[in-house]
Design a protein around this motif. Structure first.
Motif, PDB file in Angstrom:
ATOM      1  N   LEU A 144      39.224  47.969 -13.305  1.00 30.20           N
ATOM      2  CA  LEU A 144      40.752  48.207 -12.991  1.00 30.20           C
ATOM      3  C   LEU A 144      40.992  46.742 -12.328  1.00 30.20           C
ATOM      4  O   LEU A 144      42.663  46.665 -12.180  1.00 30.20           O
ATOM      5  CB  LEU A 144      40.449  49.216 -11.595  1.00 30.20           C
ATOM      6  CG  LEU A 144      40.071  50.486 -12.112  1.00 30.20           C
ATOM      7  CD1 LEU A 144      39.514  51.294 -10.911  1.00 30.20           C
ATOM      8  CD2 LEU A 144      41.102  51.291 -12.954  1.00 30.20           C
ATOM      9  N   GLU A 145      40.413  45.869 -11.590  1.00 31.08           N
ATOM     10  CA  GLU A 145      40.806  44.630 -11.081  1.00 31.08           C
ATOM     11  C   GLU A 145      41.598  43.755 -12.382  1.00 31.08           C
ATOM     12  O   GLU A 145      42.600  43.275 -11.990  1.00 31.08           O
ATOM     13  CB  GLU A 145      39.971  43.945 -10.416  1.00 31.08           C
ATOM     14  CG  GLU A 145      39.732  44.390  -9.009  1.00 31.08           C
ATOM     15  CD  GLU A 145      38.490  43.915  -8.058  1.00 31.08           C
ATOM     16  OE1 GLU A 145      38.307  44.330  -7.113  1.00 31.08           O
ATOM     17  OE2 GLU A 145      37.902  43.156  -8.679  1.00 31.08           O
ATOM     18  N   SER A 146      40.995  43.888 -13.397  1.00 22.64           N
ATOM     19  CA  SER A 146      41.499  43.090 -14.557  1.00 22.64           C
ATOM     20  C   SER A 146      42.722  43.558 -15.150  1.00 22.64           C
ATOM     21  O   SER A 146      43.595  42.752 -15.516  1.00 22.64           O
ATOM     22  CB  SER A 146      40.571  42.927 -15.861  1.00 22.64           C
ATOM     23  OG  SER A 146      40.598  44.643 -16.684  1.00 22.64           O
TER      24      SER A 146
ATOM     25  N   HIS B  65      45.205  44.518 -13.158  1.00 23.57           N
ATOM     26  CA  HIS B  65      46.157  44.055 -12.338  1.00 23.57           C
ATOM     27  C   HIS B  65      47.013  42.752 -12.926  1.00 23.57           C
ATOM     28  O   HIS B  65      47.990  42.536 -12.698  1.00 23.57           O
ATOM     29  CB  HIS B  65      45.711  43.639 -11.025  1.00 23.57           C
ATOM     30  CG  HIS B  65      45.499  44.867 -10.094  1.00 23.57           C
ATOM     31  ND1 HIS B  65      45.883  45.112  -8.737  1.00 23.57           N
ATOM     32  CD2 HIS B  65      44.670  45.929 -10.176  1.00 23.57           C
ATOM     33  CE1 HIS B  65      45.750  46.248  -8.460  1.00 23.57           C
ATOM     34  NE2 HIS B  65      44.796  46.847  -9.236  1.00 23.57           N
TER      35      HIS B  65
ATOM     36  N   ARG C 192      40.460  50.762  -4.021  1.00 24.33           N
ATOM     37  CA  ARG C 192      41.573  50.064  -3.778  1.00 24.33           C
ATOM     38  C   ARG C 192      42.289  49.376  -4.811  1.00 24.33           C
ATOM     39  O   ARG C 192      43.579  49.373  -5.017  1.00 24.33           O
ATOM     40  CB  ARG C 192      40.927  48.554  -2.968  1.00 24.33           C
ATOM     41  CG  ARG C 192      41.954  47.786  -2.287  1.00 24.33           C
ATOM     42  CD  ARG C 192      41.499  46.377  -1.727  1.00 24.33           C
ATOM     43  NE  ARG C 192      40.515  46.822  -0.533  1.00 24.33           N
ATOM     44  CZ  ARG C 192      39.039  46.573  -0.820  1.00 24.33           C
ATOM     45  NH1 ARG C 192      38.624  46.118  -1.824  1.00 24.33           N
ATOM     46  NH2 ARG C 192      38.337  46.956   0.145  1.00 24.33           N
ATOM     47  N   ALA C 193      41.489  49.105  -6.224  1.00 26.80           N
ATOM     48  CA  ALA C 193      42.043  48.511  -7.214  1.00 26.80           C
ATOM     49  C   ALA C 193      42.944  49.588  -7.932  1.00 26.80           C
ATOM     50  O   ALA C 193      43.744  49.599  -8.411  1.00 26.80           O
ATOM     51  CB  ALA C 193      41.090  47.938  -8.318  1.00 26.80           C
TER      52      ALA C 193
ATOM     53  N   ALA D 287      35.169  48.817 -10.991  1.00 24.33           N
ATOM     54  CA  ALA D 287      35.785  48.047 -10.171  1.00 24.33           C
ATOM     55  C   ALA D 287      36.372  46.799 -11.006  1.00 24.33           C
ATOM     56  O   ALA D 287      37.772  46.469 -10.717  1.00 24.33           O
ATOM     57  CB  ALA D 287      35.269  47.551  -8.951  1.00 24.33           C
ATOM     58  N   ASP D 288      35.617  46.209 -11.830  1.00 21.98           N
ATOM     59  CA  ASP D 288      35.880  45.040 -12.332  1.00 21.98           C
ATOM     60  C   ASP D 288      37.201  45.372 -13.354  1.00 21.98           C
ATOM     61  O   ASP D 288      38.197  44.548 -13.684  1.00 21.98           O
ATOM     62  CB  ASP D 288      34.653  44.359 -13.039  1.00 21.98           C
ATOM     63  CG  ASP D 288      33.711  43.722 -12.321  1.00 21.98           C
ATOM     64  OD1 ASP D 288      33.937  43.418 -11.264  1.00 21.98           O
ATOM     65  OD2 ASP D 288      32.516  43.591 -12.940  1.00 21.98           O
TER      66      ASP D 288
ATOM     67  N   ARG E 297      36.011  48.440  -3.785  1.00 23.75           N
ATOM     68  CA  ARG E 297      36.929  47.709  -4.575  1.00 23.75           C
ATOM     69  C   ARG E 297      37.395  48.882  -5.685  1.00 23.75           C
ATOM     70  O   ARG E 297      38.757  48.603  -5.971  1.00 23.75           O
ATOM     71  CB  ARG E 297      35.858  46.588  -5.338  1.00 23.75           C
ATOM     72  CG  ARG E 297      35.229  45.637  -4.922  1.00 23.75           C
ATOM     73  CD  ARG E 297      34.629  44.558  -5.563  1.00 23.75           C
ATOM     74  NE  ARG E 297      35.421  44.159  -6.772  1.00 23.75           N
ATOM     75  CZ  ARG E 297      34.633  44.380  -8.138  1.00 23.75           C
ATOM     76  NH1 ARG E 297      33.200  44.467  -8.041  1.00 23.75           N
ATOM     77  NH2 ARG E 297      35.149  43.692  -9.042  1.00 23.75           N
TER      78      ARG E 297
ATOM     79  N   THR F  95      46.446  50.432  -5.981  1.00 23.76           N
ATOM     80  CA  THR F  95      47.344  49.416  -5.983  1.00 23.76           C
ATOM     81  C   THR F  95      47.609  49.010  -7.497  1.00 23.76           C
ATOM     82  O   THR F  95      48.003  48.058  -7.728  1.00 23.76           O
ATOM     83  CB  THR F  95      46.804  48.273  -5.153  1.00 23.76           C
ATOM     84  OG1 THR F  95      45.363  47.660  -5.811  1.00 23.76           O
ATOM     85  CG2 THR F  95      46.540  48.556  -3.715  1.00 23.76           C
ATOM     86  N   LEU F  96      46.867  49.797  -8.311  1.00 18.22           N
ATOM     87  CA  LEU F  96      47.218  49.682  -9.791  1.00 18.22           C
ATOM     88  C   LEU F  96      48.560  49.501 -10.244  1.00 18.22           C
ATOM     89  O   LEU F  96      49.370  50.468  -9.995  1.00 18.22           O
ATOM     90  CB  LEU F  96      46.710  50.655 -10.735  1.00 18.22           C
ATOM     91  CG  LEU F  96      46.072  50.292 -12.136  1.00 18.22           C
ATOM     92  CD1 LEU F  96      44.949  49.288 -12.156  1.00 18.22           C
ATOM     93  CD2 LEU F  96      45.769  51.583 -12.814  1.00 18.22           C
TER      94      LEU F  96
END
Length: 259
Positions: A39-41, A43, A90-91, A36-37, A87, A94-95
């Protein structure tokens, strides 16, 4: 930087490798959070336009770590685990990159949910693909209901979720679950070739179309993730789940009673 995954970047391609090979990349709480961390990074990284996700060792991912679920000394903290699973889904959905799942060996449970969430799913012909939560009395999570419905529609999604059927790649392709089948040992090579094809195309326009299409469904995904987390909490205290876990560890067929 990460304990259970590896992220590398080369030009406009990033490669995320699930890296718990001794556990067939089964996802414990650490891995769920790290994916999750990671994939969010991505973005915030405008230099990368394609992400390839694969697994080290013998499998893509065997799903959630059942051994971790059974650890009484260090029990899995279910609330934060489900939060990180949501998370992650979702990440990934929406990537702002084109995501490619490169599957070999098993992609089961949460591992299969993650693969289905990718924009393009390639699997080696002898891969074993299964939305097999039902075998331990649970429901799909990680957006599994949403991503499976997106690919095959509600009636077929119910059939596959309820049966927990283990499919080889050609069967999954025929059902519309995956996008491409490749020979054994060739999935990484094929994923790289697909990434190069994407990068030679007007990828900015492709990403714009992805954003338009996915933005229409984001609210639905959020609702599904919330319902999955709530329902999974209920299922984890059910008699059928306890029996499913017990049967799994004892390597026997479970005797479910619908309780």
């Amino acid at each position: 930087m990460y304990e259970t995954i590896e992220l590398t970047k080369e030009g406009r391609i990033a490669r995320l490798v699930l890296n718990r090979p001794a556990s067939m990349n089964a996802m414990n709480t650490v891995m769920m959070k790290e994916i999750a961390d990671c994939l969010e990074s991505l973005h915030a990284d405008n230099s990368v336009q394609v992400l390839i996700i694969s697994g080290s060792g013998r499998a893509f991912s065997a799903g959630g770590d059942i051994k971790a679920m059974l650890d009484t000394e260090n029990p899995m903290d279910f609330g934060p685990a489900m939060e990180n699973v949501s998370r992650l889904a979702r990440a990934l959905y929406t990537l702002p990159q084109i995501s490619v799942a490169a599957v070999h060996g098993a992609a089961a449970g949460l591992g299969f949910s993650m693969a289905l969430a990718c924009d393009h799913l390639i699997a080696e012909e002898n891969s074993k693909l299964a939305m097999n939560f039902i075998g331990i009395g649970l429901v799909p999570d990680g957006g599994g209901h949403f991503f499976m419905k997106e690919r095959v529609g509600v009636p077929k999604a119910k059939e596959l979720i309820w049966s927990g059927q283990v499919m080889k790649a050609h069967d999954a392709l025929a059902k519309g679950l995956i996008d491409e089948v490749t020979a054994e040992g060739k999935v990484q090579e094929q994923a790289e070739a697909y990434a190069e094809y994407i990068l030679a195309a007007p990828v900015r326009a492709m990403l714009a179309s992805k954003r338009i299409l996915h933005s229409q469904k984001l609210e639905e995904l959020e609702q599904v993730l919330a319902m999955e987390a709530e329902t999974q909490g209920d299922m984890r205290t059910s008699a059928d789940h306890m029996e499913g876990i017990k049967a799994f560890t004892e390597k026997r067929k479970p005797k479910f009673e619908g309780k």
